[in-house]
Design a protein around this motif. Structure first.
Motif, PDB file in Angstrom:
ATOM      1  N   GLY A  41      90.326 -21.775  69.162  1.00 60.31           N
ATOM      2  CA  GLY A  41      89.492 -20.776  70.642  1.00 60.31           C
ATOM      3  C   GLY A  41      90.371 -20.299  71.538  1.00 60.31           C
ATOM      4  N   GLY A  42      89.669 -19.503  72.200  1.00 61.26           N
ATOM      5  CA  GLY A  42      90.349 -18.807  73.284  1.00 61.26           C
ATOM      6  C   GLY A  42      89.600 -17.693  74.062  1.00 61.26           C
ATOM      7  N   LEU A  43      90.457 -16.699  74.492  1.00 62.97           N
ATOM      8  CA  LEU A  43      89.674 -15.479  74.890  1.00 62.97           C
ATOM      9  C   LEU A  43      89.964 -14.391  74.248  1.00 62.97           C
ATOM     10  CD1 LEU A  43      88.614 -13.885  77.490  1.00 62.97           C
ATOM     11  CD2 LEU A  43      91.173 -13.850  78.448  1.00 62.97           C
ATOM     12  N   VAL A  44      88.994 -13.752  73.901  1.00 67.94           N
ATOM     13  CA  VAL A  44      88.727 -12.456  73.149  1.00 67.94           C
ATOM     14  C   VAL A  44      87.968 -11.581  73.815  1.00 67.94           C
ATOM     15  CG1 VAL A  44      86.840 -13.320  71.724  1.00 67.94           C
ATOM     16  CG2 VAL A  44      88.596 -11.752  71.059  1.00 67.94           C
ATOM     17  N   GLN A  45      88.200 -10.209  73.299  1.00 68.26           N
ATOM     18  CA  GLN A  45      87.398  -9.074  73.959  1.00 68.26           C
ATOM     19  C   GLN A  45      86.221  -8.793  73.142  1.00 68.26           C
ATOM     20  OE1 GLN A  45      89.804  -5.607  74.387  1.00 68.26           O
ATOM     21  NE2 GLN A  45      90.930  -6.433  76.298  1.00 68.26           N
ATOM     22  N   PRO A  46      85.156  -8.260  73.521  1.00 64.54           N
ATOM     23  CA  PRO A  46      84.160  -7.937  72.750  1.00 64.54           C
ATOM     24  C   PRO A  46      84.426  -7.178  71.620  1.00 64.54           C
ATOM     25  CG  PRO A  46      83.561  -7.832  75.166  1.00 64.54           C
ATOM     26  CD  PRO A  46      84.809  -8.119  75.149  1.00 64.54           C
ATOM     27  N   GLY A  47      83.577  -7.540  70.571  1.00 65.67           N
ATOM     28  CA  GLY A  47      84.200  -6.606  69.397  1.00 65.67           C
ATOM     29  C   GLY A  47      85.204  -7.308  68.330  1.00 65.67           C
ATOM     30  N   GLY A  48      86.102  -8.250  69.321  1.00 68.02           N
ATOM     31  CA  GLY A  48      86.768  -8.803  68.587  1.00 68.02           C
ATOM     32  C   GLY A  48      86.619 -10.011  67.606  1.00 68.02           C
ATOM     33  N   SER A  49      87.723 -10.557  67.031  1.00 68.44           N
ATOM     34  CA  SER A  49      87.432 -11.669  65.918  1.00 68.44           C
ATOM     35  C   SER A  49      88.426 -12.717  66.461  1.00 68.44           C
ATOM     36  CB  SER A  49      87.942 -11.101  64.585  1.00 68.44           C
ATOM     37  OG  SER A  49      87.338  -9.842  64.162  1.00 68.44           O
ATOM     38  N   LEU A  50      87.874 -13.989  65.924  1.00 68.17           N
ATOM     39  CA  LEU A  50      88.375 -15.237  66.043  1.00 68.17           C
ATOM     40  C   LEU A  50      88.191 -15.803  64.916  1.00 68.17           C
ATOM     41  CD1 LEU A  50      90.332 -15.957  68.680  1.00 68.17           C
ATOM     42  CD2 LEU A  50      88.303 -17.067  69.460  1.00 68.17           C
ATOM     43  N   ARG A  51      89.163 -16.835  64.754  1.00 64.19           N
ATOM     44  CA  ARG A  51      88.945 -17.949  63.682  1.00 64.19           C
ATOM     45  C   ARG A  51      88.884 -19.381  64.194  1.00 64.19           C
ATOM     46  NH1 ARG A  51      91.510 -19.146  57.547  1.00 64.19           N
ATOM     47  NH2 ARG A  51      93.138 -19.661  58.628  1.00 64.19           N
ATOM     48  N   LEU A  52      88.105 -20.089  64.115  1.00 67.14           N
ATOM     49  CA  LEU A  52      88.064 -21.603  64.366  1.00 67.14           C
ATOM     50  C   LEU A  52      88.447 -22.556  63.315  1.00 67.14           C
ATOM     51  CD1 LEU A  52      85.114 -22.035  66.908  1.00 67.14           C
ATOM     52  CD2 LEU A  52      87.389 -21.105  67.285  1.00 67.14           C
TER      53      LEU A  52
END
Length: 125
Positions: A9-20
Motif C-alpha cells: 500500500g501507499g500513495l499513488v497518483q490517479p491513473g497509476g498502478s499498485l500491487r498489493l
C-alpha cells in the motif's frame, strides 16, 4: 495460528498502478479462497476481488477491468494488481483467507476466515 500480512500500500497518483500482496504463514494449513476487501471512511466494507481454490474469480463492479487478483499457492500468497487507479479507490485494503488448519500429523483442526491488518491505499494528486 495463521497470520496474514499485507504489503504494497501507499500513495499513488490517479491513473497509476499498485500491487498489493498478502502472505499467509504461522501454522500448517491449506488455503481455500482468498480475497481483498476495502473500506473507505464513512462507507461500508466492500468486496474488491476474490479467488477460489479452483482459480475462479469475482470482482466488485467498481474495479472490473482495472484490478486483477492472483495467487501463488507455493508461496501462500495472493496479489491484487491495481491499475488505472482513481481517487475513489482510496481505502484501507484488507486481505482475507478461508483456511483449513491441521495438526503436525495431518489431522484437520478447524476451518476459519482469517483477516490481515490492512494496508492504506491513497490515490491523490
Amino acid at each position: 495460528q495463521v497470520q496474514l500480512v499485507e504489503s504494497g500500500g501507499g500513495l499513488v497518483q490517479p491513473g497509476g498502478s499498485l500491487r498489493l500482496s498478502c502472505a499467509a504463514s504461522g501454522s500448517i494449513f491449506d488455503i481455500k479462497a482468498m480475497g481483498w476487501y476495502r473500506q473507505a471512511p464513512g462507507k461500508q466494507r466492500e468486496l474488491v476481488a476474490k479467488i477460489r481454490a479452483d482459480g475462479t474469480t469475482d470482482y466488485g463492479d467498481s474495479v472490473k477491468g482495472r484490478f486483477t487478483i492472483s495467487r501463488d499457492n507455493a508461496k501462500n500468497t495472493s496479489y491484487l494488481q491495481m491499475s488505472s487507479l482513481k481517487p475513489e479507490d482510496t481505502a484501507v485494503y484488507h486481505c482475507k483467507a478461508n483456511v483449513v488448519m491441521f495438526t503436525d500429523y495431518g489431522t484437520r483442526l478447524s476451518e476459519d476466515d482469517v483477516w490481515g491488518q490492512g494496508t492504506q491505499v491513497t490515490v491523490s494528486s
